[in-house]
Design a protein around this motif. Sequence first.
Motif, PDB file in Angstrom:
ATOM      1  N   LYS A 166       0.846  -1.178   0.000  1.00 44.83           N
ATOM      2  CA  LYS A 166       0.000   0.000   0.000  1.00 44.83           C
ATOM      3  C   LYS A 166       0.888   1.236   0.000  1.00 44.83           C
ATOM      4  CE  LYS A 166      -4.072   1.945   1.961  1.00 44.83           C
ATOM      5  NZ  LYS A 166      -5.354   1.631   2.440  1.00 44.83           N
ATOM      6  N   VAL A 167       0.422   2.275  -0.689  1.00 43.32           N
ATOM      7  CA  VAL A 167       1.156   3.531  -0.774  1.00 43.32           C
ATOM      8  C   VAL A 167       0.234   4.654  -0.318  1.00 43.32           C
ATOM      9  CG1 VAL A 167       2.346   5.122  -2.319  1.00 43.32           C
ATOM     10  CG2 VAL A 167       2.524   2.671  -2.701  1.00 43.32           C
ATOM     11  N   TRP A 168       0.721   5.453   0.645  1.00 40.04           N
ATOM     12  CA  TRP A 168      -0.003   6.639   1.071  1.00 40.04           C
ATOM     13  C   TRP A 168       0.721   7.868   0.553  1.00 40.04           C
ATOM     14  CZ3 TRP A 168       0.803   2.751   4.858  1.00 40.04           C
ATOM     15  CH2 TRP A 168      -0.347   2.040   5.195  1.00 40.04           C
ATOM     16  N   ARG A 169       0.276   9.036   1.001  1.00 39.58           N
ATOM     17  CA  ARG A 169       0.855  10.282   0.536  1.00 39.58           C
ATOM     18  C   ARG A 169       2.326  10.417   0.936  1.00 39.58           C
ATOM     19  NH1 ARG A 169      -2.152  15.462   2.429  1.00 39.58           N
ATOM     20  NH2 ARG A 169      -3.196  13.751   3.453  1.00 39.58           N
ATOM     21  N   ASP A 170       2.700   9.917   2.112  1.00 37.66           N
ATOM     22  CA  ASP A 170       4.068  10.099   2.582  1.00 37.66           C
ATOM     23  C   ASP A 170       4.716   8.817   3.094  1.00 37.66           C
ATOM     24  OD1 ASP A 170       2.481   9.773   4.744  1.00 37.66           O
ATOM     25  OD2 ASP A 170       3.333  11.401   5.918  1.00 37.66           O
ATOM     26  N   SER A 171       4.092   7.678   2.916  1.00 41.59           N
ATOM     27  CA  SER A 171       4.665   6.435   3.423  1.00 41.59           C
ATOM     28  C   SER A 171       4.211   5.249   2.579  1.00 41.59           C
ATOM     29  CB  SER A 171       4.278   6.228   4.894  1.00 41.59           C
ATOM     30  OG  SER A 171       2.880   6.195   5.008  1.00 41.59           O
ATOM     31  N   VAL A 172       4.869   4.124   2.803  1.00 45.28           N
ATOM     32  CA  VAL A 172       4.550   2.888   2.093  1.00 45.28           C
ATOM     33  C   VAL A 172       4.457   1.746   3.096  1.00 45.28           C
ATOM     34  CG1 VAL A 172       5.611   3.539  -0.105  1.00 45.28           C
ATOM     35  CG2 VAL A 172       6.984   2.418   1.614  1.00 45.28           C
TER      36      VAL A 172
END
Length: 150
Positions: free
Chosen positions: A13-19
């Motif tokens: 999963k990929v978020w705006r500032d982290s994975v």
Amino acid sequence: MENRQWLEGFVRKVWRDSVRVDLVKFNRVVNNWGFYSMDTARMGLIDLHVKELRALPKKNFSYNIFTNGQLFKLGAIGYTSLNIINTLSSKDPVFAPENASRLGIAGLVYLGGALLGSFHRTYWEVGKRYRFVIVPIAPPDAVQRTNTLQ
């Protein structure tokens, strides 16, 4: 990672500032018939901020002895050892003027291989040339349409 520890796994999963990475370890093990086979061990999920990522291995990278300097170093060591063995067997001085130039050239070839190997990287490191950026991609439903004249 930032502490120079390599992690193996799949990005889940990929978020705006982290994975989020699913940690998986791939090992070669001997099976019942004595042949090597691949075995995997899943170690769980880990969330990493983009600033914690330090390097990324190159995709489809092959460890090539022609481009990383190993062939030059191996050839120089082989030539030097054969030269010294032949010189000692013929009871000549090893560092005679005519032999010292040959050993010097072999030393330069070894240094050239070491220099070539220092520039040969198997990974991309975050720094001046590379950086990690998460690029958001909007789903097709979220694309805003412009007003058109009818």
